[in-house]
Write an enzyme that holds these catalytic residues in place. Sequence first.
Site, mmCIF file in Angstrom:
data_model
loop_
_atom_site.group_PDB
_atom_site.id
_atom_site.type_symbol
_atom_site.label_atom_id
_atom_site.label_comp_id
_atom_site.label_asym_id
_atom_site.label_seq_id
_atom_site.Cartn_x
_atom_site.Cartn_y
_atom_site.Cartn_z
ATOM 1 N N CYS A 70 5.596 0.043 7.236
ATOM 2 C CA CYS A 70 5.233 1.204 6.422
ATOM 3 C C CYS A 70 6.451 1.595 5.593
ATOM 4 C CB CYS A 70 4.826 2.348 7.339
ATOM 5 S SG CYS A 70 4.359 3.841 6.455
ATOM 6 N N LEU A 71 6.226 1.917 4.326
ATOM 7 C CA LEU A 71 7.350 2.289 3.463
ATOM 8 C C LEU A 71 8.017 3.577 3.942
ATOM 9 C CD1 LEU A 71 5.874 1.362 -0.036
ATOM 10 C CD2 LEU A 71 7.547 0.080 1.316
ATOM 11 N N HIS A 131 -2.948 7.551 6.630
ATOM 12 C CA HIS A 131 -1.924 8.447 6.067
ATOM 13 C C HIS A 131 -2.550 9.753 5.565
ATOM 14 C CE1 HIS A 131 1.937 6.405 6.102
ATOM 15 N NE2 HIS A 131 1.423 5.295 5.609
ATOM 16 N N HIS A 136 -4.788 1.471 7.225
ATOM 17 C CA HIS A 136 -3.446 2.053 7.384
ATOM 18 C C HIS A 136 -3.235 3.174 6.353
ATOM 19 C CE1 HIS A 136 1.141 1.380 7.781
ATOM 20 N NE2 HIS A 136 1.002 2.219 6.780
ATOM 21 N N GLU A 137 -3.638 2.921 5.109
ATOM 22 C CA GLU A 137 -3.422 3.920 4.048
ATOM 23 C C GLU A 137 -4.327 5.144 4.234
ATOM 24 O OE1 GLU A 137 -0.791 3.575 2.479
ATOM 25 O OE2 GLU A 137 -0.523 1.479 2.998
ATOM 26 N N GLN A 139 2.822 10.157 1.189
ATOM 27 C CA GLN A 139 4.131 9.513 1.330
ATOM 28 C C GLN A 139 5.098 9.883 0.200
ATOM 29 O OE1 GLN A 139 2.276 5.424 2.100
ATOM 30 N NE2 GLN A 139 4.188 5.310 3.247
ATOM 31 N N GLY A 182 0.833 -1.194 0.000
ATOM 32 C CA GLY A 182 0.000 0.000 0.000
ATOM 33 C C GLY A 182 0.867 1.243 0.000
HETATM 34 NI NI NI Z 1 2.329 3.390 5.609
#
Ligand code: NI
Length: 176
Positions: free
Chosen positions: A98-99, A144, A140-141, A54, A49
């Site tokens: 998380c990236l 963000h 989660h996304e 991000q 995701g």
């Molecule tokens: Ni994330």
Amino acid sequence: MSRAMLKPILIHPDPRLKKLAAPVDDLSDELRALASDMLETMYDAPGIGLAAPQIGVSKRLIVLDCIKEEGATPRPMAMFNPEILASSEETNVYEEGCLSIPEVFAEVTRPKEVEVAWIDSDGNARKEVFDGLWATCVQHEIDHLDGKLFIDYLKPLKRQMITRKMQKLKRELARG
Ligand code: NI
């Protein structure tokens, strides 16, 4: 014709990851291209995701694909203005990552099922119930988009430890 471009992913802590993202009010070709760049960036990372903030774009756009089985058909999804309509009482615990917080994983409890409404890349209004990993990922996304990270669910001490680790990582990356 344009080819997808990989975008650099912001690393926590970064003020752009803490901002409330703005709704998308006009689905332009530029935004569609952005969604496809985000999917490429996500697959390349690799991740399941990615949210527009991000990559430094403060818009309500997320992409995800939680198909992880080897050889399974991918299911790339781009969601504009995603919104959680309903959440189950029943919860699920997943070890999240998380990236924007590389190599950090921690258990987070979230509703097991969520009903989500969004606009797809063709401009169609969509609605679907997600469960399991998909439910966790979409929550989660969407977090963000509200400036919230999965570490915000952890105890303050743990969160501070992770933030210090990321500050150190960013200093190392800056030095090259
Ligand atoms: Ni994330």
